[in-house]
Design a protein around this motif. Structure first.
Motif, PDB file in Angstrom:
ATOM      1  N   PHE A   1       8.170   4.582  -9.899  1.00 32.36           N
ATOM      2  CA  PHE A   1       7.285   4.650 -11.056  1.00 32.36           C
ATOM      3  C   PHE A   1       5.823   4.627 -10.614  1.00 32.36           C
TER       4      PHE A   1
ATOM      5  N   ARG B   1      16.694   0.126 -14.540  1.00 31.03           N
ATOM      6  CA  ARG B   1      16.726  -1.217 -13.946  1.00 31.03           C
ATOM      7  C   ARG B   1      17.787  -2.075 -14.617  1.00 31.03           C
ATOM      8  N   ARG B   2      17.888  -1.938 -15.950  1.00 34.22           N
ATOM      9  CA  ARG B   2      18.906  -2.692 -16.679  1.00 34.22           C
ATOM     10  C   ARG B   2      20.308  -2.247 -16.258  1.00 34.22           C
TER      11      ARG B   2
ATOM     12  N   GLU C   1      19.138  -5.785 -10.378  1.00 39.71           N
ATOM     13  CA  GLU C   1      17.929  -6.200  -9.678  1.00 39.71           C
ATOM     14  C   GLU C   1      17.830  -5.661  -8.255  1.00 39.71           C
TER      15      GLU C   1
ATOM     16  N   GLU D   1      15.496  -2.779  -8.124  1.00 41.07           N
ATOM     17  CA  GLU D   1      14.228  -2.969  -8.827  1.00 41.07           C
ATOM     18  C   GLU D   1      13.032  -2.475  -8.001  1.00 41.07           C
TER      19      GLU D   1
ATOM     20  N   VAL E   1      10.502   0.489  -9.113  1.00 40.47           N
ATOM     21  CA  VAL E   1       9.075   0.218  -9.299  1.00 40.47           C
ATOM     22  C   VAL E   1       8.250   1.129  -8.395  1.00 40.47           C
TER      23      VAL E   1
ATOM     24  N   LEU F   1       8.194   5.153 -17.932  1.00 40.64           N
ATOM     25  CA  LEU F   1       8.311   3.694 -17.849  1.00 40.64           C
ATOM     26  C   LEU F   1       9.571   3.217 -18.562  1.00 40.64           C
ATOM     27  N   ASN F   2       9.821   3.756 -19.743  1.00 44.17           N
ATOM     28  CA  ASN F   2      11.039   3.368 -20.471  1.00 44.17           C
ATOM     29  C   ASN F   2      12.295   3.744 -19.691  1.00 44.17           C
TER      30      ASN F   2
ATOM     31  N   LYS G   1       4.760   7.044 -20.628  1.00 41.72           N
ATOM     32  CA  LYS G   1       5.482   6.006 -21.361  1.00 41.72           C
ATOM     33  C   LYS G   1       6.989   6.267 -21.291  1.00 41.72           C
TER      34      LYS G   1
ATOM     35  N   THR H   1      12.514   4.022 -16.448  1.00 44.67           N
ATOM     36  CA  THR H   1      12.593   3.119 -15.294  1.00 44.67           C
ATOM     37  C   THR H   1      13.156   1.772 -15.706  1.00 44.67           C
ATOM     38  N   LEU H   2      12.687   1.259 -16.854  1.00 41.70           N
ATOM     39  CA  LEU H   2      13.201  -0.028 -17.340  1.00 41.70           C
ATOM     40  C   LEU H   2      14.682   0.071 -17.698  1.00 41.70           C
ATOM     41  N   GLN H   3      15.092   1.179 -18.311  1.00 41.32           N
ATOM     42  CA  GLN H   3      16.501   1.370 -18.655  1.00 41.32           C
ATOM     43  C   GLN H   3      17.361   1.457 -17.389  1.00 41.32           C
TER      44      GLN H   3
END
Length: 143
Positions: free
Chosen positions: A34, A19-20, A24, A27, A31, A12-13, A9, A15-17
């Motif tokens: 991950f 990406r922000r 893009e 991205e 991905v 994933l967080n 988890k 990776t999302l951070q």
């Protein structure tokens, strides 16, 4: 996901951070990274399960025991006994009605034979003699 693998988890967080922050254009790389980590986790879990199953099989082999079969369940043995007793009634009636006592004896010899065969199939040591079970018991009596 948080109950199963808190570290995943966090990944994933992160990776999302990322990406922000990166946008893009990164991205697909994020991905892929991950998913590679997820694949490694899955591979590790599968490897552990396979090693555990292999160790269990080796223990069964080392003990000399048969590997358990689904057909050796209590339900099958109980069902087999019930069916043989239910079939014993008409077989006894037919054997006794047609050939009297000899017919009845033949019918019951068949029923006992089928049940003995089933018992020997599910428990191979059931009908072995005392001499085959252990040599230490016999050696005490041999002068």
């Amino acid at each position: 996901m948080d109950e199963r693998d808190p570290e995943l988890k966090k990944e994933l967080n992160a990776t999302l951070q990322a990406r922000r922050e990166l946008g893009e254009e990164y991205e697909s790389a994020l991905v892929d990274s991950f998913l590679e980590k997820v694949d490694q986790r899955i591979d590790g879990a599968v490897d552990r399960r396979l090693r555990r199953q292999l160790a269990e099989q080796q223990m069964v082999t080392a003990r000399g025991a048969r590997s358990p079969k689904s057909t050796d369940s209590f339900g099958e043995r109980f069902g087999f006994g019930i069916v043989s007793m239910v079939l014993a009634i008409p077989l006894s009636a037919i054997g006794g009605g047609v050939a009297h006592l000899p017919g009845l004896l033949v019918a019951w010899a068949g029923i006992v034979g089928v049940n003995a065969f089933q018992a020997a199939r599910t428990n191979p040591d059931l009908f072995r003699g005392r001499r085959h079970r252990g040599s230490s018991q016999d050696s005490d009596w041999e002068g």
